[in-house]
Scaffold this motif. Structure first.
Motif, PDB file in Angstrom:
ATOM      1  N   LEU A 141       0.850  -1.190   0.000  1.00 40.36           N
ATOM      2  CA  LEU A 141       0.000   0.000   0.000  1.00 40.36           C
ATOM      3  C   LEU A 141       0.884   1.238   0.000  1.00 40.36           C
ATOM      4  O   LEU A 141       1.695   1.441   0.895  1.00 40.36           O
ATOM      5  CB  LEU A 141      -0.899  -0.004   1.230  1.00 40.36           C
ATOM      6  N   LEU A 142       0.710   2.092  -1.025  1.00 38.25           N
ATOM      7  CA  LEU A 142       1.523   3.287  -1.159  1.00 38.25           C
ATOM      8  C   LEU A 142       0.728   4.503  -0.685  1.00 38.25           C
ATOM      9  O   LEU A 142      -0.387   4.749  -1.154  1.00 38.25           O
ATOM     10  CB  LEU A 142       1.946   3.475  -2.617  1.00 38.25           C
ATOM     11  N   LEU A 143       1.313   5.261   0.241  1.00 39.56           N
ATOM     12  CA  LEU A 143       0.685   6.473   0.771  1.00 39.56           C
ATOM     13  C   LEU A 143       1.505   7.682   0.328  1.00 39.56           C
ATOM     14  O   LEU A 143       2.563   7.964   0.885  1.00 39.56           O
ATOM     15  CB  LEU A 143       0.618   6.425   2.299  1.00 39.56           C
ATOM     16  N   PRO A 144       1.078   8.408  -0.694  1.00 39.51           N
ATOM     17  CA  PRO A 144       1.829   9.594  -1.136  1.00 39.51           C
ATOM     18  C   PRO A 144       1.601  10.752  -0.172  1.00 39.51           C
ATOM     19  O   PRO A 144       0.523  10.914   0.398  1.00 39.51           O
ATOM     20  CB  PRO A 144       1.223   9.899  -2.511  1.00 39.51           C
ATOM     21  N   ASN A 145       2.641  11.556   0.044  1.00 35.87           N
ATOM     22  CA  ASN A 145       2.541  12.755   0.878  1.00 35.87           C
ATOM     23  C   ASN A 145       1.893  12.442   2.224  1.00 35.87           C
ATOM     24  O   ASN A 145       0.868  13.004   2.602  1.00 35.87           O
ATOM     25  CB  ASN A 145       1.744  13.848   0.143  1.00 35.87           C
ATOM     26  N   ALA A 146       2.514  11.553   2.974  1.00 37.01           N
ATOM     27  CA  ALA A 146       1.940  11.078   4.232  1.00 37.01           C
ATOM     28  C   ALA A 146       1.759  12.223   5.222  1.00 37.01           C
ATOM     29  O   ALA A 146       2.639  13.078   5.388  1.00 37.01           O
ATOM     30  CB  ALA A 146       2.848  10.011   4.836  1.00 37.01           C
ATOM     31  N   SER A 147       0.610  12.234   5.890  1.00 36.38           N
ATOM     32  CA  SER A 147       0.300  13.235   6.907  1.00 36.38           C
ATOM     33  C   SER A 147      -0.100  12.523   8.196  1.00 36.38           C
ATOM     34  O   SER A 147      -0.284  11.304   8.224  1.00 36.38           O
ATOM     35  CB  SER A 147      -0.832  14.148   6.441  1.00 36.38           C
ATOM     36  N   LEU A 148      -0.260  13.303   9.257  1.00 34.95           N
ATOM     37  CA  LEU A 148      -0.652  12.701  10.532  1.00 34.95           C
ATOM     38  C   LEU A 148      -1.994  11.995  10.433  1.00 34.95           C
ATOM     39  O   LEU A 148      -2.278  11.066  11.198  1.00 34.95           O
ATOM     40  CB  LEU A 148      -0.700  13.776  11.623  1.00 34.95           C
ATOM     41  N   ALA A 149      -2.823  12.393   9.473  1.00 34.94           N
ATOM     42  CA  ALA A 149      -4.110  11.721   9.290  1.00 34.94           C
ATOM     43  C   ALA A 149      -3.941  10.280   8.820  1.00 34.94           C
ATOM     44  O   ALA A 149      -4.870   9.475   8.928  1.00 34.94           O
ATOM     45  CB  ALA A 149      -4.965  12.505   8.292  1.00 34.94           C
ATOM     46  N   HIS A 150      -2.757   9.942   8.304  1.00 32.34           N
ATOM     47  CA  HIS A 150      -2.517   8.576   7.833  1.00 32.34           C
ATOM     48  C   HIS A 150      -2.050   7.642   8.943  1.00 32.34           C
ATOM     49  O   HIS A 150      -1.928   6.440   8.722  1.00 32.34           O
ATOM     50  CB  HIS A 150      -1.461   8.582   6.714  1.00 32.34           C
TER      51      HIS A 150
END
Length: 375
Positions: A141-150
Motif C-alpha cells: 500500500l503506497l501512501l503519497p505525501n503522508a500526513s498525521l491523518a494517515h
C-alpha cells in the motif's frame, strides 16, 4: 575591590579549588587586560607570581587555529544519519486497542510504502481499522505525501478468503534536525549550562545524548553533560583560563535517523550572568530630584566577592521623553540626580563579568519609582 593580584581573572582573588593555566607558557594579555595585569604585577609581584602568567588571547587562538568563539554562532554540524523508515517494520507494538502489530515509521510529507510480504508478490486487500481500502498490488500500500491523518493500524488480507496476512501500525514524524545548541557559563566558574532545540519537532520518541570533552583531540576523555531538563544539560569541574577549548556534543536519535552538533568554546568566552535581582527604586526623603536604585547580584552567580560583576543601568521617564544609561558601574546601588520633579522613572539593570569577558546578561525585570514630593 581588591585589584592587587591577578587572581582568577585580573583584579580578582581566587576561591579554593580554582584551576589556572600552567606557568611558563610565555603568554601575556593584550589590550585592557594587559594594563590590568601590568598594574597588578608592579603593585604586587609576589601575588602575580603565585597565580602564574597572564596571556595573550590572540596568540592563544592563533596557536589553536581558531578565532574567538562566540558560541551562539558556532553550531557545527557533525553528521546526519537518516534511516530508511519506509521499508519494513521496526518491531512489534500495541495498536492502542489491545492488538499486536508491526510498527513502521515514516517521514511526514514523504511517500510511505506499507509492504505485505505474505502476499508473495501478488495483490492484497488492505484495511485501515474497519475501513476497507481496496486491493493493491505488490509491493504494498503506497501512501503519497503522508500526513498525521494517515497514522493508524493497517492490515493486509487474502483478497478471496479475507485471511489476515499482516498488521502494521504506522507512526509518522521527522528525523531529528541538527540540534541548535548553545552553552553559557551563568554560574561561572562552577559550571557550564547548555540547551538545544530540535526544529521541526520530531513528533516521535527521540533520545538525546549530551557529552563534553576538554580538548579537540580524539584521545580526549569524554564526560557526561548531566541532563537538567528535556532539552538541557550541565557539567562542572571546569578549568578557568584554560587555553584548551571545551567541546560539547549533542546527538539526537529516533527511528528515522540521527543528527549531531558540536560546539567548541573557551570558558571565558561564554560567561553570561543571569539578570540582577531584587531591583528597588526608592525616593530619598527631602530630595525632589533624586531616586535611590538598589539591586542584588544574580543568585546563580556563586562568588561575587571573587568574581565581581559590573552593571549597566538604563532608565526612562514613563512618557518616553528622557532615556539614559549608566555603564559600566561596579556597585549595587546608585543615586540618580537632576530628575524632573514628579516624573515616574522606569529602570532596568543588566550584569556582565568585571573583565568584560563573555556577554551581557538579559535585562532585569523593570522597576518604577518617583522622586520624593512634599506633603
Amino acid at each position: 575591590m581588591h585589584r592587587g593580584s591577578c587572581g582568577a581573572t585580573l583584579g580578582r582573588r581566587s576561591p579554593p579549588g580554582t584551576a589556572f593555566p600552567a606557568r611558563g607558557s610565555g603568554l601575556r594579555p593584550a589590550g585592557p587586560m594587559a594594563s590590568r595585569c601590568g598594574a597588578a604585577r608592579s603593585s604586587a609581584p609576589s601575588a602575580c607570581s603565585r597565580c602564574g602568567p597572564c596571556w595573550n588571547w590572540a596568540a592563544v587562538l592563533g596557536l589553536l587555529g581558531m578565532r574567538w568563539l562566540w558560541v551562539a554562532a558556532l553550531v557545527a554540524p557533525a553528521c546526519t544519519m537518516p534511516y530508511n523508515g519506509t521499508t519494513g517494520s521496526t518491531g512489534d507494538g500495541d495498536d492502542g486497542d489491545g492488538g499486536r502489530c508491526s510498527v513502521q515509521y515514516g517521514t511526514l510529507g514523504s511517500e510511505v510504502l506499507l509492504p505485505c510480504p505474505a502476499a508473495a508478490g501478488g495483490t492484497a486487500e488492505w484495511h485501515r481499522g474497519d475501513t476497507v481500502l481496496g486491493a493493491h498490488p505488490a509491493p504494498g500500500l503506497l501512501l503519497p505525501n503522508a500526513s498525521l491523518a494517515h497514522e493508524g493500524r493497517y492490515s493486509c488480507h487474502h483478497p478471496g478468503t479475507g485471511e489476515t496476512w499482516g498488521t502494521v501500525c504506522l507512526r509518522l514524524g521527522y528525523p531529528p534536525a541538527l540540534p541548535a545548541l548553545q552553552c553559557w557559563a551563568i554560574s561561572y566558574p562552577q559550571a557550564v549550562n547548555c540547551s538545544w532545540v530540535l526544529a521541526p519537532e520530531p513528533l516521535l520518541d527521540t533520545d538525546v545524548v549530551a557529552t563534553y570533552r576538554h580538548g579537540t583531540g580524539g584521545d580526549t576523555e569524554v564526560g557526561e553533560c548531566v541532563r537538567t531538563g528535556p532539552w538541557s544539560c550541565s557539567f562542572g569541574n571546569v578549568q578557568v583560563f584554560s587555553l584548551i577549548p571545551y567541546v560539547v556534543n549533542v546527538t539526537a536519535v529516533n527511528p528515522l535517523g540521527a543528527a549531531s552538533t558540536s560546539v567548541p568554546f573557551l570558558l571565558e568566552s561564554i560567561i553570561k550572568p543571569d539578570p540582577p535581582e531584587d531591583l528597588r527604586v526608592s525616593p530619598i526623603p527631602g530630595e525632589t530630584q533624586k531616586l535611590l536604585l538598589q539591586w542584588s547580584p544574580p543568585g546563580s552567580w556563586p562568588f561575587p566577592e571573587y568574581f565581581p560583576l559590573s552593571y549597566r543601568i538604563r532608565y526612562a521617564q514613563e512618557d518616553g521623553s528622557i532615556t539614559a544609561m549608566v555603564a559600566p558601574y561596579e556597585q549595587t546601588s546608585l543615586t540618580l540626580s537632576d530628575l524632573r520633579p514628579g516624573a515616574t522613572l522606569r529602570v532596568q539593570v543588566a550584569a556582565k563579568d568585571f573583565t568584560d569577558a563573555g556577554e551581557l546578561s538579559a535585562w532585569s525585570a523593570p522597576a518604577s519609582g518617583m522622586p520624593w514630593m512634599e506633603p
